[in-house]
Design a protein around this motif. Structure first.
Motif, mmCIF file in Angstrom:
data_model
loop_
_atom_site.group_PDB
_atom_site.id
_atom_site.type_symbol
_atom_site.label_atom_id
_atom_site.label_comp_id
_atom_site.label_asym_id
_atom_site.label_seq_id
_atom_site.Cartn_x
_atom_site.Cartn_y
_atom_site.Cartn_z
ATOM 1 N N ASP A 1 0.813 -1.217 0.000
ATOM 2 C CA ASP A 1 0.000 0.000 0.000
ATOM 3 C C ASP A 1 0.848 1.270 0.000
ATOM 4 O O ASP A 1 0.325 2.370 0.140
ATOM 5 C CB ASP A 1 -0.974 0.014 1.186
ATOM 6 C CG ASP A 1 -0.274 -0.082 2.541
ATOM 7 O OD1 ASP A 1 0.977 -0.086 2.570
ATOM 8 O OD2 ASP A 1 -0.984 -0.160 3.561
ATOM 9 N N LYS A 2 2.177 1.101 -0.135
ATOM 10 C CA LYS A 2 3.119 2.214 -0.249
ATOM 11 C C LYS A 2 3.192 3.043 1.030
ATOM 12 O O LYS A 2 3.511 4.233 0.997
ATOM 13 C CB LYS A 2 2.763 3.115 -1.443
ATOM 14 C CG LYS A 2 2.685 2.383 -2.772
ATOM 15 C CD LYS A 2 2.311 3.318 -3.907
ATOM 16 C CE LYS A 2 2.179 2.569 -5.225
ATOM 17 N NZ LYS A 2 1.816 3.473 -6.341
ATOM 18 N N LYS A 3 2.927 2.398 2.162
ATOM 19 C CA LYS A 3 2.957 3.083 3.445
ATOM 20 C C LYS A 3 3.848 2.338 4.430
ATOM 21 O O LYS A 3 3.956 1.117 4.379
ATOM 22 C CB LYS A 3 1.545 3.187 4.035
ATOM 23 C CG LYS A 3 0.579 4.020 3.213
ATOM 24 C CD LYS A 3 -0.804 4.008 3.837
ATOM 25 C CE LYS A 3 -1.788 4.824 3.007
ATOM 26 N NZ LYS A 3 -3.158 4.793 3.590
ATOM 27 N N VAL A 4 4.470 3.098 5.327
ATOM 28 C CA VAL A 4 5.155 2.538 6.487
ATOM 29 C C VAL A 4 4.483 3.112 7.723
ATOM 30 O O VAL A 4 4.278 4.327 7.824
ATOM 31 C CB VAL A 4 6.657 2.871 6.487
ATOM 32 C CG1 VAL A 4 7.322 2.360 7.760
ATOM 33 C CG2 VAL A 4 7.345 2.268 5.265
ATOM 34 N N LYS A 5 4.123 2.228 8.663
ATOM 35 C CA LYS A 5 3.418 2.638 9.870
ATOM 36 C C LYS A 5 4.237 2.244 11.097
ATOM 37 O O LYS A 5 4.986 1.275 11.069
ATOM 38 C CB LYS A 5 2.031 1.988 9.932
ATOM 39 C CG LYS A 5 1.158 2.325 8.722
ATOM 40 C CD LYS A 5 -0.254 1.793 8.869
ATOM 41 C CE LYS A 5 -1.106 2.159 7.657
ATOM 42 N NZ LYS A 5 -2.534 1.799 7.841
ATOM 43 N N GLY A 6 4.066 3.011 12.178
ATOM 44 C CA GLY A 6 4.809 2.766 13.404
ATOM 45 C C GLY A 6 3.892 2.520 14.586
ATOM 46 O O GLY A 6 2.779 3.053 14.652
ATOM 47 N N TRP A 7 4.395 1.705 15.547
ATOM 48 C CA TRP A 7 3.604 1.316 16.719
ATOM 49 C C TRP A 7 4.500 1.291 17.944
ATOM 50 O O TRP A 7 5.676 0.947 17.866
ATOM 51 C CB TRP A 7 2.992 -0.075 16.514
ATOM 52 C CG TRP A 7 2.428 -0.297 15.147
ATOM 53 C CD1 TRP A 7 3.095 -0.768 14.044
ATOM 54 C CD2 TRP A 7 1.099 -0.028 14.710
ATOM 55 N NE1 TRP A 7 2.257 -0.816 12.959
ATOM 56 C CE2 TRP A 7 1.020 -0.362 13.332
ATOM 57 C CE3 TRP A 7 -0.041 0.460 15.351
ATOM 58 C CZ2 TRP A 7 -0.137 -0.227 12.593
ATOM 59 C CZ3 TRP A 7 -1.207 0.598 14.614
ATOM 60 C CH2 TRP A 7 -1.248 0.257 13.253
ATOM 61 N N THR A 8 3.927 1.622 19.105
ATOM 62 C CA THR A 8 4.656 1.537 20.366
ATOM 63 C C THR A 8 3.708 1.057 21.463
ATOM 64 O O THR A 8 2.578 0.662 21.171
ATOM 65 C CB THR A 8 5.307 2.886 20.729
ATOM 66 O OG1 THR A 8 6.208 2.698 21.821
ATOM 67 C CG2 THR A 8 4.268 3.937 21.067
ATOM 68 N N ASP A 9 4.166 1.076 22.722
ATOM 69 C CA ASP A 9 3.416 0.470 23.836
ATOM 70 C C ASP A 9 3.070 -0.974 23.482
ATOM 71 O O ASP A 9 1.931 -1.428 23.642
ATOM 72 C CB ASP A 9 2.145 1.264 24.149
ATOM 73 C CG ASP A 9 2.428 2.652 24.701
ATOM 74 O OD1 ASP A 9 3.594 2.906 25.075
ATOM 75 O OD2 ASP A 9 1.504 3.475 24.750
ATOM 76 N N LEU A 10 4.057 -1.706 23.029
ATOM 77 C CA LEU A 10 3.813 -3.018 22.432
ATOM 78 C C LEU A 10 3.293 -4.038 23.430
ATOM 79 O O LEU A 10 2.438 -4.859 23.101
ATOM 80 C CB LEU A 10 5.106 -3.528 21.779
ATOM 81 C CG LEU A 10 5.699 -2.619 20.700
ATOM 82 C CD1 LEU A 10 6.986 -3.220 20.157
ATOM 83 C CD2 LEU A 10 4.698 -2.376 19.579
ATOM 84 N N GLY A 11 3.801 -4.010 24.652
ATOM 85 C CA GLY A 11 3.409 -5.024 25.621
ATOM 86 C C GLY A 11 2.257 -4.630 26.513
ATOM 87 O O GLY A 11 1.912 -5.363 27.445
ATOM 88 N N ALA A 12 1.630 -3.488 26.231
ATOM 89 C CA ALA A 12 0.596 -2.967 27.121
ATOM 90 C C ALA A 12 -0.786 -3.537 26.846
ATOM 91 O O ALA A 12 -1.745 -3.174 27.510
ATOM 92 C CB ALA A 12 0.546 -1.446 27.014
ATOM 93 N N GLY A 13 -0.908 -4.410 25.872
ATOM 94 C CA GLY A 13 -2.211 -4.971 25.545
ATOM 95 C C GLY A 13 -2.919 -4.222 24.444
ATOM 96 O O GLY A 13 -3.804 -4.769 23.786
#
Length: 311
Positions: free
Chosen positions: A259-271
């Motif tokens: 889809d020509k996008k890069v996405k970011g995520w955090t708080d990975l272990g918080a549920g």
């Protein structure tokens, strides 16, 4: 921890707008830029032109190495800065600094396609389209493990080998001794790519990330042995098209794809992961990697390399 499943419309997962492209390379590979890897202040990109280009963190071109005569599939870098690369003609090469044409050497060649490689310290893992994973140390083969199905994504840690075979992520435990034997420790529904990430605990990464069977959603499971690969959360349809690139570190997970996008995520272990934002790339995302100072590097089908910041 109970499994958490969220839809793309969940208001707490709406993308922020802080992400941005910071730099774009002034020149690209001829054809696709197929893979990127970062080590010690330098970025390495491999391409369909068989070349490995070396860049500064700001994507100033430092060197171009004629590493292969064919399309480069993937790269991996060990703890000493040795760069391994594989190409579609069945050859795996390596080079040490100072990097250049004269430093390129052949590790091995075969009739199979080495589509996945991974370095854990000084150990190299290679996986081919026949389902064979081979471990190497000091450029000498240790063991071969026949995992039956094509290896589409690969990681290794301590006595565990992580692979993706069609619609399942498989964790294999290597038997002690010089046997080349293994047993399946876990089989989890999912697809390529996969990524070990999160804080180190007793030498192991805390999390394992991969896509769901649709290829457009993300899943995160516990990687520590006492957690038995329990699912932490699932994000179905968080991309509009197939995800074919993941990278991560102690704190963040990044995903990119068709889809020509890069996405970011955090708080990975918080549920419930927190969305950091997304960047638009002008072409299909083939590979991403984490650099210093929370920079993400992107290799895409137009041959160019980009750097992005999410925090």
């Amino acid at each position: 921890m109970d499994e958490k499943r969220f839809s793309q419309s969940d208001s707490n997962l709406q993308m922020a707008n802080n992400a941005r492209i910071e730099h774009t390379s002034s020149e690209g590979h001829e054809g696709d830029a197929t893979c990127v890897a970062y080590f010690d202040g330098q970025l390495f990109s491999g391409g369909a032109d068989g070349k490995i280009r070396i860049w500064s963190p700001e994507l100033q071109l430092l060197a171009t190495v004629n590493a292969h005569e064919a399309y480069i599939y993937c790269m991996a870098i060990n703890q000493h800065g040795k760069v391994y690369s594989s190409s579609c003609d069945g050859q795996v090469h390596f080079m040490m600094p100072p990097y250049g044409d004269d430093s390129v050497q052949e590790l091995f060649r075969c009739d199979d396609a080495i589509q996945a490689m991974y370095c854990d310290g000084s150990v190299l893992y290679t996986g081919d389209d026949k389902g064979v994973v081979t471990t190497w140390t000091n450029d000498r083969m240790l063991f071969k493990y026949s995992l039956v199905e094509e290896v589409k994504s690969l990681a290794g840690e301590q006595n565990l080998i992580y692979t993706v075979r069609d619609l399942d992520v498989v964790v294999s435990q290597v038997a002690e001794g010089k046997s080349g034997k293994y047993s399946n420790k876990a089989v989890i529904p999912g697809k390529s790519p996969l990524q070990l990430l999160g804080p180190l605990v007793d030498g192991k990464r805390s999390y394992l990330a991969f896509t769901d069977r649709s290829g457009m959603g993300l899943q995160l499971v516990n990687n520590l042995s006492q957690q038995r690969y329990s699912k932490i959360w699932e994000l179905p349809d968080c991309h509009e098209w197939i995800v074919n690139a993941l990278c991560g570190n102690e704190t963040y997970l990044y995903s990119g794809g068709y889809d020509k996008k890069v996405k970011g995520w955090t708080d990975l272990g918080a549920g419930k992961p927190k969305a950091l934002g997304e960047v638009e790339v002008d072409s299909c995302v083939n590979s991403i990697c984490c650099g210093a100072n929370n920079t993400v590097y992107i290799a895409s089908s137009d041959g160019y390399i980009r750097s992005a910041k999410f925090v």
